[in-house]
Write an enzyme that holds these catalytic residues in place. Structure first.
Site, PDB file in Angstrom:
ATOM      1  N   HIS A 193       0.811  -1.216   0.000  1.00  0.00           N
ATOM      2  CA  HIS A 193       0.000   0.000   0.000  1.00  0.00           C
ATOM      3  C   HIS A 193       0.836   1.253   0.000  1.00  0.00           C
ATOM      4  O   HIS A 193       0.466   2.258  -0.597  1.00  0.00           O
ATOM      5  CB  HIS A 193      -0.957  -0.003   1.177  1.00  0.00           C
ATOM      6  CG  HIS A 193      -2.197  -0.731   0.827  1.00  0.00           C
ATOM      7  ND1 HIS A 193      -3.088  -0.222  -0.092  1.00  0.00           N
ATOM      8  CD2 HIS A 193      -2.644  -1.953   1.164  1.00  0.00           C
ATOM      9  CE1 HIS A 193      -4.036  -1.088  -0.274  1.00  0.00           C
ATOM     10  NE2 HIS A 193      -3.798  -2.158   0.470  1.00  0.00           N
ATOM     11  N   CYS A 496      -3.190  -3.226 -15.490  1.00  0.00           N
ATOM     12  CA  CYS A 496      -3.599  -2.214 -14.515  1.00  0.00           C
ATOM     13  C   CYS A 496      -2.817  -2.343 -13.213  1.00  0.00           C
ATOM     14  O   CYS A 496      -3.092  -1.657 -12.244  1.00  0.00           O
ATOM     15  CB  CYS A 496      -5.102  -2.286 -14.251  1.00  0.00           C
ATOM     16  SG  CYS A 496      -5.605  -3.849 -13.522  1.00  0.00           S
TER      17      CYS A 496
HETATM   18  C1  PEP Z   1      -3.001  -6.099  -9.205  1.00  0.00           C
HETATM   19  O1  PEP Z   1      -3.035  -7.105  -8.494  1.00  0.00           O
HETATM   20  O2  PEP Z   1      -2.074  -5.831  -9.993  1.00  0.00           O
HETATM   21  C2  PEP Z   1      -4.101  -5.119  -9.154  1.00  0.00           C
HETATM   22  C3  PEP Z   1      -4.170  -4.120 -10.017  1.00  0.00           C
HETATM   23  O3  PEP Z   1      -5.011  -5.246  -8.160  1.00  0.00           O
HETATM   24  P1  PEP Z   1      -4.737  -4.857  -6.622  1.00  0.00           P
HETATM   25  O4  PEP Z   1      -3.428  -4.125  -6.537  1.00  0.00           O
HETATM   26  O5  PEP Z   1      -5.883  -4.008  -6.204  1.00  0.00           O
HETATM   27  O6  PEP Z   1      -4.725  -6.199  -5.971  1.00  0.00           O
END
Ligand code: PEP
Ligand code: MG
Length: 571
Positions: A193, A496
């Site tokens: 995070h 993403c």
């Molecule tokens: C990922 O896992 O790359 C993603 C975009 O989702 P999150 O970071 O919310 O798990």
């Protein structure tokens, strides 16, 4: 004496400033402590009341200067600090007549707040959402009674570099980007995070740098968020570097949309957002749409499932910011690093491999259907072109069921996130069931390398430049091409995960066959500036070099050597 710390650079930038340490979490006070006979109930009660007042005053003064969202959080918490129900029940527990005997002031506050929290939880709805405020206030009052700094982001008159073990999603609300100029943590990984937050705020950041949480408050340090280094007693040379960065950062051209490579090949650059407010900022930053709406971010502080009406409002706020543009909504991805009390079981032994993402439909049936209906209802009220995808899809059968649920809800463009290696390995079959895929490289990396994305010591494994991860990206793009040929329909594959925000890796991903990139809006201009210097053929050559490299570090350095624009732009 000069000291050097090194970790993983997760957001570029070179800055200089004093360190402020994030206080350690407040520990539970011991029960059954003998209270000296000369300590009176009255004196303890006075301590509790004074501490609560001091906490309220501190929160109020911070609310007065905080930005809008942080202000609301701080004002709500300040109200809770003076809650008569909390203080009264704490004072009762100080008395020798209390069931179980007299408690210390710290213990009385701890237990009283636990009871208040239980009561609020039982009331459900809005009241249940105040549980986090009560527990925050409890920690603050206990810290005040112990004479320790208050938990949470420290307040400061001037700008500072925030040092911590790691940051939690809840710290986001009170982090003021006008004050915090860089983040350095001893824990966390490139997908933690702290890293996501730093990129969202455009703050230079280094994670997994052992020892930085012991640097004394006020020490001046130099942080290089690209190199992943922190230096105390910075030399004149480093001071010049920080000054040069400050000038360069303001000269990187703003992103204006319509992103293309040097040969005109279009690569739409989209934004990752969590709320309507984020979406407005993303649209202002030139994003060509939303590539990832993390719907769980609208509801992180919820103990109960949001109503369909609340969901329609939350998603509608995002759609409203992107009329006639693509918005990819991800259904709730609860679990592991993003627990949602109403969907996930906090006692799972191995949450990253547990009932998370799409899998929560196994244990909480109905939530997904209601969410899909809310998305469809919000779509009907707005002009955005809505696509919907499920997180943590592992098999073609899951993809097929998700597509059927979307169809039932009236949603026309179902997709999946590819973040479990099994989905990448069977991409042709998975994509035959849905219209598109989006690679979640954060999770794909953690699962490919079997390395928890939140753990600092595993940061080197947890790197999307790992050739193994790049092979999985290629397999997905190739599988999508096979599915597209078999079904005579385009099967676009985007990225993403945070990998899309690394300008050098962005070029590699396009070369591997990815068609769109979605990132924190702050990263758009840097990624666009680098992509416009490479042709598709060049991107394919870079991808081949990266795939053939023996390690993540070599892969990164070979590609960077071929992109001199990175140095020119200080990226
Ligand atoms: C990922 O896992 O790359 C993603 C975009 O989702 P999150 O970071 O919310 O798990
Ligand atoms: Mg993920």
């Amino acid at each position: 004496m000069q000291e050097n710390f090194s970790g993983v650079g997760v957001a570029p930038g070179r800055v200089l400033g004093p360190v402020r340490q994030m206080p350690k979490p407040v520990q539970e006070p011991h029960a059954n402590v003998n209270i000296p006979t000369d300590v009176t109930v009255e004196s303890q009660a006075a301590r509790v009341k004074d501490a609560a007042k001091a906490v309220q005053a501190e929160l109020r003064s911070r609310a007065a200067t905080a930005a809008r969202e942080g202000k609301e959080v701080l004002e709500a918490t300040a109200l809770m600090a003076a809650d008569p129900m909390l203080i009264k029940s704490a004072v009762k527990l100080l008395s020798p007549e209390a069931p179980g005997g007299a408690r210390t002031a710290e213990r009385a506050v701890w237990e009283a707040a636990a009871t208040v929290a239980e009561t609020l939880k039982g009331l459900g709805g809005y009241m249940a959402e105040r549980v986090a405020d009560v527990l925050d206030v409890r920690a603050r009052i206990v810290a005040e009674l112990r004479g320790l700094p208050a938990p949470g982001i420290p307040s400061s008159e001037g700008p500072f570099i925030l040092a911590a073990e790691d940051l939690a999603p809840a710290d986001t609300a009170t982090l003021d980007p006008a004050k915090v100029i860089a983040l350095i943590t001893s824990g966390g990984g490139p997908q933690s995070h702290t890293a996501i937050l730093a990129r969202a705020l455009g703050l230079p950041a280094v994670v997994a740098a052992p020892g930085v949480d012991d640097i004394a408050d006020g020490t001046e340090v130099y942080v290089d968020g690209a190199a992943g280094t922190i230096t105390t007693e910075p030399s004149e040379e480093l001071r010049v570097a920080a000054k040069a960065w400050a000038t360069q950062a303001s000269t990187l051209a703003a992103f204006t949309g319509d992103n293309a490579l040097a040969d005109g090949y279009r690569v739409p650059l989209l934004a990752n957002v969590g709320t309507g407010t984020d979406a407005v900022k993303a649209a202002d930053a030139g994003a060509e749409g939303v590539g990832l709406l993390r719907t769980e971010f609208c509801f992180l502080d919820r103990d109960t499932e949001p109503t369909v009406e609340e969901q329609i409002a939350a998603y509608g706020a995002v759609f409203a910011a992107f009329p006639n543009k693509k918005v990819v909504v991800r259904t709730l991805d609860a679990g592991a690093d993003k627990p949602l009390p109403f969907l996930t079981n906090a006692d799972e032994p191995n949450p990253a491999l547990g009932v998370r993402g799409y899998r929560t439909d196994l244990t909480s049936p109905g939530v997904l259907e209601r969410q899909l209906h809310a998305i469809a209802a919000a779509e009907a009220e707005h002009e955005a072109e809505v696509w919907v995808m499920a997180p943590m899809i592992s098999t073609a059968a899951e993809a097929s069921r998700f597509a059927a649920l979307c169809a039932e809800a009236g949603l026309k463009t179902p997709g999946v996130m590819v973040e479990v290696p099994s989905a990448a390995l069977t991409a042709a079959a998975v994509l035959s069931e849905v219209s598109f895929a989006s690679l979640g490289t954060n999770d794909l990396t953690q699962y490919a390398m079997a390395a928890d994305r939140q753990l600092g010591p595993l940061a080197t494994l947890n790197d999307p430049w790992q050739p193994a991860v790049l092979h999985l990206v290629k397999l997905t793009a190739d599988g999508a091409a096979t599915a597209a040929a078999a079904t005579a329909t385009a099967k676009p594959v985007g990225v993403c995960g945070e990998a899309a925000a690394d300008p050098a890796l962005a070029a590699v991903l396009i070369g591997l066959g990815v068609t769109t990139l979605s990132m924190s809006p702050r990263a758009l201009s840097a990624v666009a500036a680098v992509l416009k210097t490479v042709t598709l053929a060049r991107a394919q050559q870079l991808a081949a070099l990266a795939l053939a490299a023996p390690s993540a570090a070599t892969s990164r350095s070979i590609v960077r050597e071929h992109l001199p624009v990175l140095d020119d732009l200080g990226l």
